[in-house]
Design a protein around this motif. Structure first.
Motif, mmCIF file in Angstrom:
data_model
loop_
_atom_site.group_PDB
_atom_site.id
_atom_site.type_symbol
_atom_site.label_atom_id
_atom_site.label_comp_id
_atom_site.label_asym_id
_atom_site.label_seq_id
_atom_site.Cartn_x
_atom_site.Cartn_y
_atom_site.Cartn_z
ATOM 1 N N VAL A 48 0.910 -1.294 0.050
ATOM 2 C CA VAL A 48 0.141 0.045 0.033
ATOM 3 C C VAL A 48 0.852 1.005 -0.095
ATOM 4 O O VAL A 48 1.863 1.155 0.930
ATOM 5 C CB VAL A 48 -0.932 -0.224 1.135
ATOM 6 C CG1 VAL A 48 -1.975 1.292 1.166
ATOM 7 C CG2 VAL A 48 -1.773 -1.402 1.202
ATOM 8 N N ILE A 49 0.790 2.281 -0.914
ATOM 9 C CA ILE A 49 1.498 3.390 -0.996
ATOM 10 C C ILE A 49 0.672 4.680 -0.933
ATOM 11 O O ILE A 49 -0.537 4.776 -1.710
ATOM 12 C CB ILE A 49 2.024 3.405 -2.562
ATOM 13 C CG1 ILE A 49 2.996 2.221 -2.659
ATOM 14 C CG2 ILE A 49 3.191 4.678 -2.643
ATOM 15 C CD1 ILE A 49 3.431 1.935 -4.230
ATOM 16 N N ASN A 50 0.895 5.420 -0.120
ATOM 17 C CA ASN A 50 0.177 6.710 0.084
ATOM 18 C C ASN A 50 1.017 7.947 -0.001
ATOM 19 O O ASN A 50 2.189 8.029 0.544
ATOM 20 C CB ASN A 50 -0.419 6.777 1.238
ATOM 21 C CG ASN A 50 -1.528 5.700 1.468
ATOM 22 O OD1 ASN A 50 -2.664 6.074 0.612
ATOM 23 N ND2 ASN A 50 -1.515 4.869 2.098
ATOM 24 N N VAL A 51 0.649 9.043 -0.722
ATOM 25 C CA VAL A 51 1.212 10.350 -0.837
ATOM 26 C C VAL A 51 0.535 11.404 0.135
ATOM 27 O O VAL A 51 -0.483 11.726 -0.180
ATOM 28 C CB VAL A 51 1.582 10.832 -2.119
ATOM 29 C CG1 VAL A 51 2.398 12.109 -2.182
ATOM 30 C CG2 VAL A 51 2.028 9.715 -3.006
ATOM 31 N N THR A 52 1.084 11.591 1.164
ATOM 32 C CA THR A 52 0.486 12.480 2.257
ATOM 33 C C THR A 52 0.325 14.003 1.722
ATOM 34 O O THR A 52 1.167 14.463 0.756
ATOM 35 C CB THR A 52 1.314 12.472 3.459
ATOM 36 O OG1 THR A 52 2.690 13.015 3.463
ATOM 37 C CG2 THR A 52 1.432 11.483 4.274
ATOM 38 N N ASN A 53 -0.702 14.640 2.185
ATOM 39 C CA ASN A 53 -0.955 15.952 1.628
ATOM 40 C C ASN A 53 -1.615 16.081 0.148
ATOM 41 O O ASN A 53 -1.796 17.300 -0.214
ATOM 42 C CB ASN A 53 0.106 16.991 1.970
ATOM 43 C CG ASN A 53 0.702 17.174 3.386
ATOM 44 O OD1 ASN A 53 -0.242 17.077 4.183
ATOM 45 N ND2 ASN A 53 1.809 17.139 3.280
ATOM 46 N N SER A 63 -2.721 7.361 -4.129
ATOM 47 C CA SER A 63 -2.359 5.992 -3.530
ATOM 48 C C SER A 63 -2.485 5.051 -4.614
ATOM 49 O O SER A 63 -2.911 5.125 -5.677
ATOM 50 C CB SER A 63 -3.505 5.865 -2.543
ATOM 51 O OG SER A 63 -4.638 5.731 -2.934
ATOM 52 N N TYR A 64 -1.879 3.995 -4.114
ATOM 53 C CA TYR A 64 -1.576 2.641 -5.014
ATOM 54 C C TYR A 64 -1.549 1.739 -4.130
ATOM 55 O O TYR A 64 -0.897 1.583 -2.993
ATOM 56 C CB TYR A 64 -0.520 2.678 -5.922
ATOM 57 C CG TYR A 64 -0.517 1.579 -6.977
ATOM 58 C CD1 TYR A 64 -1.016 1.619 -8.174
ATOM 59 C CD2 TYR A 64 0.297 0.578 -6.431
ATOM 60 C CE1 TYR A 64 -1.083 0.474 -9.120
ATOM 61 C CE2 TYR A 64 0.273 -0.705 -7.334
ATOM 62 C CZ TYR A 64 -0.502 -0.695 -8.525
ATOM 63 O OH TYR A 64 -0.143 -1.712 -9.350
ATOM 64 N N SER A 65 -2.259 0.251 -4.265
ATOM 65 C CA SER A 65 -2.336 -0.840 -3.500
ATOM 66 C C SER A 65 -2.282 -1.915 -4.742
ATOM 67 O O SER A 65 -2.922 -2.000 -5.657
ATOM 68 C CB SER A 65 -3.443 -0.796 -2.571
ATOM 69 O OG SER A 65 -4.755 -0.919 -3.218
ATOM 70 N N THR A 66 -1.763 -3.074 -4.089
ATOM 71 C CA THR A 66 -1.620 -4.486 -4.858
ATOM 72 C C THR A 66 -1.269 -5.394 -3.882
ATOM 73 O O THR A 66 -0.901 -4.993 -2.703
ATOM 74 C CB THR A 66 -0.723 -4.367 -6.118
ATOM 75 O OG1 THR A 66 -0.918 -5.563 -6.790
ATOM 76 C CG2 THR A 66 0.647 -4.002 -5.550
ATOM 77 N N VAL A 121 6.184 10.142 0.769
ATOM 78 C CA VAL A 121 5.666 8.864 0.189
ATOM 79 C C VAL A 121 5.815 7.876 1.474
ATOM 80 O O VAL A 121 7.117 7.624 1.577
ATOM 81 C CB VAL A 121 6.154 8.482 -0.930
ATOM 82 C CG1 VAL A 121 5.896 7.287 -1.624
ATOM 83 C CG2 VAL A 121 6.413 9.644 -2.170
ATOM 84 N N SER A 122 4.592 7.353 1.588
ATOM 85 C CA SER A 122 4.763 6.407 2.803
ATOM 86 C C SER A 122 4.238 4.952 1.966
ATOM 87 O O SER A 122 3.322 4.706 1.246
ATOM 88 C CB SER A 122 3.685 6.756 3.813
ATOM 89 O OG SER A 122 2.626 6.684 3.529
ATOM 90 N N VAL A 123 5.005 3.709 2.400
ATOM 91 C CA VAL A 123 4.741 2.512 2.010
ATOM 92 C C VAL A 123 4.524 1.345 3.066
ATOM 93 O O VAL A 123 5.315 1.433 3.970
ATOM 94 C CB VAL A 123 5.898 2.256 0.996
ATOM 95 C CG1 VAL A 123 5.594 0.792 0.472
ATOM 96 C CG2 VAL A 123 6.099 3.112 -0.084
ATOM 97 N N SER A 124 3.641 0.640 2.931
ATOM 98 C CA SER A 124 3.348 -0.423 3.859
ATOM 99 C C SER A 124 3.507 -1.744 2.823
ATOM 100 O O SER A 124 2.869 -1.882 1.823
ATOM 101 C CB SER A 124 2.023 -0.634 4.555
ATOM 102 O OG SER A 124 1.820 -1.698 5.400
ATOM 103 N N LEU A 125 4.553 -2.594 3.517
ATOM 104 C CA LEU A 125 4.649 -3.903 2.693
ATOM 105 C C LEU A 125 4.767 -4.988 3.838
ATOM 106 O O LEU A 125 5.543 -4.921 4.488
ATOM 107 C CB LEU A 125 6.048 -3.697 2.068
ATOM 108 C CG LEU A 125 6.530 -5.200 1.308
ATOM 109 C CD1 LEU A 125 5.451 -5.600 0.086
ATOM 110 C CD2 LEU A 125 7.847 -4.853 0.663
#
Length: 264
Positions: free
Chosen positions: A99-104, A109-112, A230-234
């Motif tokens: 999951v990718i999010n760009v704050t502000n 965002s993008y998820s897969t 850019v924050s990423v959760s993996l």
């Protein structure tokens, strides 16, 4: 005169002592040889298992080179050689949520989901201690910005009964250009495509094949401040990078996804 039977027993007893001693010595010798042989065999097997583990680490790094080479080259393929007789290699499909999010920046965002590669060997052959973790490639960050940092992460991790090497891929985010006041930020993703859970032993080639590159662009946004995050959760781990932007302009975010199929 009839001889006493006790004299005959005494004579026989003198003859029996060396024979019994020889039997005992022979039996003890056989037992010692068996015990020593079994111990030597176990030591040799542990050495062979440990040697395989070191060889697989090199193969994992070679396979990461193959993935890196094909990721941005449409239709290309490369392979790396593996030998797994004491452990086994698994291809695990789509179990890591990304999951990718760009704050502000609203709705950027993008998820897969992505797969990964895992080698496992019993702690009977090699052990580092419960809870041991060490990266042989990359680190615990899920997103990087410097071109010198690898996409790949290879983690050696000990769990009850097993030592694993886990290879997966993180995200790279970088500002690539500024054209007419518009900042272009590329968020590069290597997605590992595995069709089904598979386990391999013996000698085999692991193949990385590029099966497509897609780009999803956001709309044009006014720059907020002079940077973006850019924050990423993996797979449950998270980190972020901050990217400088030219202020008082606009910004476009491009999610560039390289699909890499992994097979044997």
């Amino acid at each position: 005169v009839k001889k006493s039977p006790f004299k005959r027993l005494r004579k026989n007893k003198k003859a029996a002592s060396p024979a019994i001693s020889m039997v005992i010595i022979t039996a003890v010798t056989v037992v010692l040889v068996l015990v020593t042989g079994n111990y030597a065999y176990q030591v040799l097997e542990r050495q062979r298992g440990a040697s395989e583990f070191e060889t697989v680490k090199k193969s994992i790094l070679a396979f990461d080179d193959a993935v890196r080479d094909v990721a941005w080259d449409r239709g290309s393929s490369r392979s790396a050689r593996f030998t797994a007789n004491y452990g086994h290699l698994e291809l695990v499909p789509d179990l890591l949520p990304l999951v990718i999010n760009v704050t502000n920046y609203q709705n950027v965002s993008y998820s897969t989901n992505t797969g990964y590669v895992r080698y496992s060997i019993s702690t009977n052959y090699i052990t580092f201690g419960n809870g041991y973790e060490s990266y042989i490639l990359g680190d615990n960050k899920t997103v990087v910005s410097a071109g010198t940092e690898s996409f790949g992460r290879a983690l050696v991790k000990q769990e009850p009964g097993w030592v694993n090497i886990i290879l997966n891929y993180r995200v790279r985010a970088v500002r690539t250009s500024v054209v007419n006041g518009v900042n272009y930020v590329d968020i590069l993703i290597i997605r590992i495509d595995v069709t089904k859970l598979s386990m391999y032993t013996g000698d085999f080639d692991l193949v990385a094949r590029n099966i497509g590159i897609t780009t999803k662009s956001s709309g044009i946004y006014d720059v907020t401040g002079n940077n973006c995050t850019v924050s990423v959760s993996l797979g449950g781990q998270s980190s972020y990078v901050t990217i400088d932007l030219v202020p008082n302009g606009e910004v476009v975010f491009n999610f560039v996804v390289a699909e890499v199929q992994v097979t044997t």
